[in-house]
Design a protein around this motif. Structure first.
Motif, PDB file in Angstrom:
ATOM      1  N   VAL A 269      -1.584  69.020 143.862  1.00  0.00           N
ATOM      2  CA  VAL A 269      -1.972  70.430 143.868  1.00  0.00           C
ATOM      3  C   VAL A 269      -2.295  70.883 145.289  1.00  0.00           C
ATOM      4  CG1 VAL A 269      -3.728  72.077 143.119  1.00  0.00           C
ATOM      5  CG2 VAL A 269      -2.801  70.416 141.491  1.00  0.00           C
ATOM      6  N   LEU A 270      -3.103  70.086 145.990  1.00  0.00           N
ATOM      7  CA  LEU A 270      -3.487  70.446 147.351  1.00  0.00           C
ATOM      8  C   LEU A 270      -2.290  70.460 148.294  1.00  0.00           C
ATOM      9  CD1 LEU A 270      -6.814  68.402 147.613  1.00  0.00           C
ATOM     10  CD2 LEU A 270      -6.576  70.890 147.428  1.00  0.00           C
ATOM     11  N   PHE A 271      -1.364  69.531 148.070  1.00  0.00           N
ATOM     12  CA  PHE A 271      -0.181  69.495 148.922  1.00  0.00           C
ATOM     13  C   PHE A 271       0.671  70.735 148.715  1.00  0.00           C
ATOM     14  CE2 PHE A 271       4.001  68.207 150.394  1.00  0.00           C
ATOM     15  CZ  PHE A 271       3.704  67.531 151.577  1.00  0.00           C
ATOM     16  N   GLN A 272       0.748  71.232 147.485  1.00  0.00           N
ATOM     17  CA  GLN A 272       1.491  72.461 147.243  1.00  0.00           C
ATOM     18  C   GLN A 272       0.843  73.642 147.958  1.00  0.00           C
ATOM     19  OE1 GLN A 272       4.385  72.871 145.946  1.00  0.00           O
ATOM     20  NE2 GLN A 272       4.667  70.774 145.244  1.00  0.00           N
ATOM     21  N   LEU A 273      -0.483  73.690 147.992  1.00  0.00           N
ATOM     22  CA  LEU A 273      -1.172  74.745 148.731  1.00  0.00           C
ATOM     23  C   LEU A 273      -0.953  74.579 150.233  1.00  0.00           C
ATOM     24  CD1 LEU A 273      -4.516  75.008 146.737  1.00  0.00           C
ATOM     25  CD2 LEU A 273      -2.622  76.647 146.755  1.00  0.00           C
ATOM     26  N   PHE A 274      -0.937  73.344 150.696  1.00  0.00           N
ATOM     27  CA  PHE A 274      -0.631  73.082 152.093  1.00  0.00           C
ATOM     28  C   PHE A 274       0.789  73.556 152.426  1.00  0.00           C
ATOM     29  CE2 PHE A 274       1.739  69.979 154.719  1.00  0.00           C
ATOM     30  CZ  PHE A 274       1.286  70.393 155.964  1.00  0.00           C
ATOM     31  N   MET A 275       1.736  73.261 151.528  1.00  0.00           N
ATOM     32  CA  MET A 275       3.112  73.688 151.757  1.00  0.00           C
ATOM     33  C   MET A 275       3.218  75.217 151.764  1.00  0.00           C
ATOM     34  SD  MET A 275       5.013  71.160 152.423  1.00  0.00           S
ATOM     35  CE  MET A 275       6.574  72.049 152.354  1.00  0.00           C
ATOM     36  N   LEU A 276       2.386  75.859 150.956  1.00  0.00           N
ATOM     37  CA  LEU A 276       2.362  77.322 150.962  1.00  0.00           C
ATOM     38  C   LEU A 276       1.976  77.839 152.338  1.00  0.00           C
ATOM     39  CD1 LEU A 276       2.497  80.062 149.512  1.00  0.00           C
ATOM     40  CD2 LEU A 276       0.119  79.713 148.808  1.00  0.00           C
ATOM     41  N   SER A 277       0.930  77.265 152.929  1.00  0.00           N
ATOM     42  CA  SER A 277       0.513  77.684 154.271  1.00  0.00           C
ATOM     43  C   SER A 277       1.568  77.322 155.309  1.00  0.00           C
ATOM     44  CB  SER A 277      -0.827  77.034 154.641  1.00  0.00           C
ATOM     45  OG  SER A 277      -0.701  75.633 154.825  1.00  0.00           O
ATOM     46  N   THR A 278       2.200  76.172 155.142  1.00  0.00           N
ATOM     47  CA  THR A 278       3.240  75.743 156.083  1.00  0.00           C
ATOM     48  C   THR A 278       4.424  76.701 156.055  1.00  0.00           C
ATOM     49  OG1 THR A 278       2.639  73.407 155.877  1.00  0.00           O
ATOM     50  CG2 THR A 278       4.854  73.894 156.629  1.00  0.00           C
ATOM     51  N   LEU A 279       4.868  77.055 154.870  1.00  0.00           N
ATOM     52  CA  LEU A 279       6.009  77.949 154.755  1.00  0.00           C
ATOM     53  C   LEU A 279       5.678  79.361 155.231  1.00  0.00           C
ATOM     54  CD1 LEU A 279       7.421  76.724 151.329  1.00  0.00           C
ATOM     55  CD2 LEU A 279       8.373  76.323 153.597  1.00  0.00           C
ATOM     56  N   LEU A 280       4.404  79.746 155.085  1.00  0.00           N
ATOM     57  CA  LEU A 280       3.971  81.042 155.592  1.00  0.00           C
ATOM     58  C   LEU A 280       4.049  81.058 157.118  1.00  0.00           C
ATOM     59  CD1 LEU A 280       2.654  83.812 154.838  1.00  0.00           C
ATOM     60  CD2 LEU A 280       0.450  82.705 155.206  1.00  0.00           C
ATOM     61  N   LEU A 281       3.472  80.038 157.748  1.00  0.00           N
ATOM     62  CA  LEU A 281       3.466  79.962 159.209  1.00  0.00           C
ATOM     63  C   LEU A 281       4.845  79.648 159.770  1.00  0.00           C
ATOM     64  CD1 LEU A 281       0.099  78.015 159.615  1.00  0.00           C
ATOM     65  CD2 LEU A 281       0.503  80.464 159.935  1.00  0.00           C
ATOM     66  N   ASP A 282       5.683  79.048 158.936  1.00  0.00           N
ATOM     67  CA  ASP A 282       7.039  78.723 159.354  1.00  0.00           C
ATOM     68  C   ASP A 282       7.863  79.971 159.648  1.00  0.00           C
ATOM     69  OD1 ASP A 282       9.130  76.557 159.611  1.00  0.00           O
ATOM     70  OD2 ASP A 282      10.104  77.788 158.095  1.00  0.00           O
ATOM     71  N   GLY A 283       7.394  81.123 159.199  1.00  0.00           N
ATOM     72  CA  GLY A 283       8.074  82.363 159.545  1.00  0.00           C
ATOM     73  C   GLY A 283       8.137  82.563 161.049  1.00  0.00           C
ATOM     74  N   PHE A 284       7.092  82.123 161.753  1.00  0.00           N
ATOM     75  CA  PHE A 284       7.084  82.240 163.210  1.00  0.00           C
ATOM     76  C   PHE A 284       8.019  81.216 163.843  1.00  0.00           C
ATOM     77  CE2 PHE A 284       3.090  83.969 161.685  1.00  0.00           C
ATOM     78  CZ  PHE A 284       3.113  85.219 162.276  1.00  0.00           C
ATOM     79  N   GLU A 285       8.212  80.083 163.177  1.00  0.00           N
ATOM     80  CA  GLU A 285       9.220  79.134 163.643  1.00  0.00           C
ATOM     81  C   GLU A 285      10.610  79.744 163.532  1.00  0.00           C
ATOM     82  OE1 GLU A 285      11.118  74.745 162.582  1.00  0.00           O
ATOM     83  OE2 GLU A 285       9.161  75.313 161.771  1.00  0.00           O
ATOM     84  N   SER A 286      10.885  80.402 162.413  1.00  0.00           N
ATOM     85  CA  SER A 286      12.189  81.035 162.236  1.00  0.00           C
ATOM     86  C   SER A 286      12.418  82.122 163.285  1.00  0.00           C
ATOM     87  CB  SER A 286      12.296  81.640 160.832  1.00  0.00           C
ATOM     88  OG  SER A 286      12.239  80.644 159.837  1.00  0.00           O
ATOM     89  N   GLY A 287      11.372  82.922 163.535  1.00  0.00           N
ATOM     90  CA  GLY A 287      11.492  83.948 164.566  1.00  0.00           C
ATOM     91  C   GLY A 287      11.739  83.354 165.934  1.00  0.00           C
ATOM     92  N   ALA A 288      11.021  82.263 166.255  1.00  0.00           N
ATOM     93  CA  ALA A 288      11.208  81.603 167.547  1.00  0.00           C
ATOM     94  C   ALA A 288      12.597  80.992 167.654  1.00  0.00           C
ATOM     95  CB  ALA A 288      10.137  80.526 167.741  1.00  0.00           C
ATOM     96  N   GLN A 289      13.116  80.440 166.557  1.00  0.00           N
ATOM     97  CA  GLN A 289      14.472  79.880 166.577  1.00  0.00           C
ATOM     98  C   GLN A 289      15.491  80.937 166.973  1.00  0.00           C
ATOM     99  OE1 GLN A 289      15.653  78.064 162.916  1.00  0.00           O
ATOM    100  NE2 GLN A 289      14.080  76.480 162.981  1.00  0.00           N
ATOM    101  N   VAL A 290      15.414  82.093 166.332  1.00  0.00           N
ATOM    102  CA  VAL A 290      16.403  83.139 166.587  1.00  0.00           C
ATOM    103  C   VAL A 290      16.252  83.698 167.997  1.00  0.00           C
ATOM    104  CG1 VAL A 290      17.228  85.409 165.894  1.00  0.00           C
ATOM    105  CG2 VAL A 290      16.592  83.737 164.156  1.00  0.00           C
TER     106      VAL A 290
END
Length: 436
Positions: A269-290
């Motif tokens: 359960v906690l890992f899924q919440l962690f993944m939620l935060s990771t995927l949220l912050l990963d938006g900035f990774e996607s922006g930086a990639q482009v």
């Protein structure tokens, strides 16, 4: 449009897309958690970890497609169809290999995860259904990566939202109404992945990609060694790097499983919440990639540094917001995903760790985007190896602390990544943009 606005125009839809993606796992854990069956919930957790381990090592297909497409845009390249065709060909070849290897990979993976008894039986049933979505998932990675590299992030968001609404509806219908249990969760995932592919195919047709791809397939230059070399070089480094990261996650799951079904379910359960935060912050990774990819393609050091700074500042601010939310509401959020009193108590006990991880991880996510966009995948692989070494040392040293020690070692992994990347970044910028 200034750099911060450009970043947010990419990052915000990507964040929402990633949150929608995370709903897959959260919906699965919520639906199976309503049954109040810790072994079944643990089985879905292990099964999901197996599929994560099997497929996430190939996430380089999306990442490299984003980078190469963005670099081509920065150079003013009009042959985007060739990039898509090459990446799709690689994904189809990998998917075929995975299907052939299916009878071997499932029992081997469950052995590596330490699955036993009722948990192993249910996890095997889950994997045997969801496994068939693997080849489609790989091709979807390529299609999504191509769309993001062309700044078509909003269209990707629409696809994810539709697929997730259907997924959640199927979870409720198959698990809670039809009573299919673990199998229902797997069928819901398979169906939603197929739907996503169909929607992406429609979008690609509207973008005019079909004629471009057909022409690229026929051109000899598409398959020339010098054209394939950048794709394979990026994919090789990203594959090994992702393999290391995925191995660390599987080791996390296996170590957590040693604490029994309750600890395993709570960590899930906690890992899924962690993944939620990771995927949220990963938006900035996607922006930086482009943005960093476009700057690299154009050979502009100033554009690159401006994009990186914007991503670090905005990503850091969002990481702080997520950390505060999890610090205040983490235990309540985690407790909502189970009706088992022991699992609820365990999630509350370990919930503070998911408030710390967003702060430690956001810098490494942004650096990942910049490194991939610029093509510095070999350096990124090296920094990941350093972080993994620190993680293994911490895991051994903190073992007496039990599950708290496991989460602390996991935090070391993300802190180590960010520090190593920051250390090598100045030299990479000087070498890559020496004439800019």
């Amino acid at each position: 449009m200034n750099m911060s606005r450009q970043l947010w125009s990419l990052a915000l839809p990507a964040m929402l897309t990633n949150v929608a993606t995370a709903l897959f796992g959260l919906a699965d854990m919520w639906a199976i958690g309503r049954l109040g069956d810790a072994p079944a919930q643990g089985a879905v957790e292990l099964g999901a970890k197996f599929m994560l381990g099997l497929l996430n090592v190939f996430n380089f297909l999306r990442t490299s497609t984003v980078a190469l497409t963005a670099q081509g845009s920065g150079r003013g390249d009009t042959q985007a169809g060739a990039t898509l065709v090459r990446a799709a060909g690689v994904s189809l070849a990998i998917g075929l290999v995975l299907l052939v290897a299916m009878p071997l990979t499932i029992p081997l993976g469950l052995d590596l995860l330490g699955a036993e008894g009722a948990v192993r039986t249910a996890a095997s049933r889950y994997i045997e259904v969801r496994y068939w979505a693997g080849p489609v998932w790989l091709l979807n990675c390529v299609l999504v990566g191509w769309m993001i590299g062309r700044r078509k992030v909003r269209q990707v968001l629409a696809v994810e939202i539709i697929a997730n609404v259907v997924h959640i509806a199927l979870d409720v219908l198959l698990v809670l109404v039809a009573g299919w249990g673990v199998t229902g969760v797997a069928v819901a995932t398979l169906a939603s992945e197929l739907l996503k592919f169909a929607l992406l195919a429609v979008l690609m047709t509207r973008e005019g990609a079909v004629p471009a791809c057909a022409a690229a397939i026929r051109r000899r230059s598409t398959w020339a060694r010098q054209e394939l070399a950048p794709l394979f070089a990026l994919n090789r480094d990203l594959f090994v790097r992702t393999l290391l990261l995925t191995g660390s996650i599987l080791l996390f799951a296996r170590t957590g499983a040693e604490g029994g079904p309750v600890t395993l379910a709570a960590n899930g359960v906690l890992f899924q919440l962690f993944m939620l935060s990771t995927l949220l912050l990963d938006g900035f990774e996607s922006g930086a990639q482009v943005l960093c990819g476009e700057a690299s393609g154009a050979g502009s050091r100033r554009r690159f540094t401006d994009a990186l700074k914007a991503a670090l500042v905005s990503g850091g601010a969002m990481g702080l917001v997520v950390a505060i939310v999890y610090a205040l509401a983490g235990p309540a959020l985690a407790g909502a995903f189970s009706t088992d009193p022991q699992v609820i108590a365990a999630t509350a006990r370990y919930a503070p760790w998911i408030a710390l991880l967003p702060l430690l991880g956001v810098c490494s996510f942004v650096f990942d985007g910049a490194f991939v966009g610029a093509g510095w995948t070999r350096a990124m692989l090296g920094t990941m190896a350093v972080a993994i070494a620190a993680y293994l040392v911490a895991l051994a040293a903190l073992r007496p602390l039990g599950n708290h020690g496991l989460w602390a070692a996991f935090a070391v992994l993300f802190a180590g990544r960010a520090l190593a990347q920051a250390a090598v970044l100045p030299g990479l910028v000087r070498r890559s943009f020496s004439a800019s």
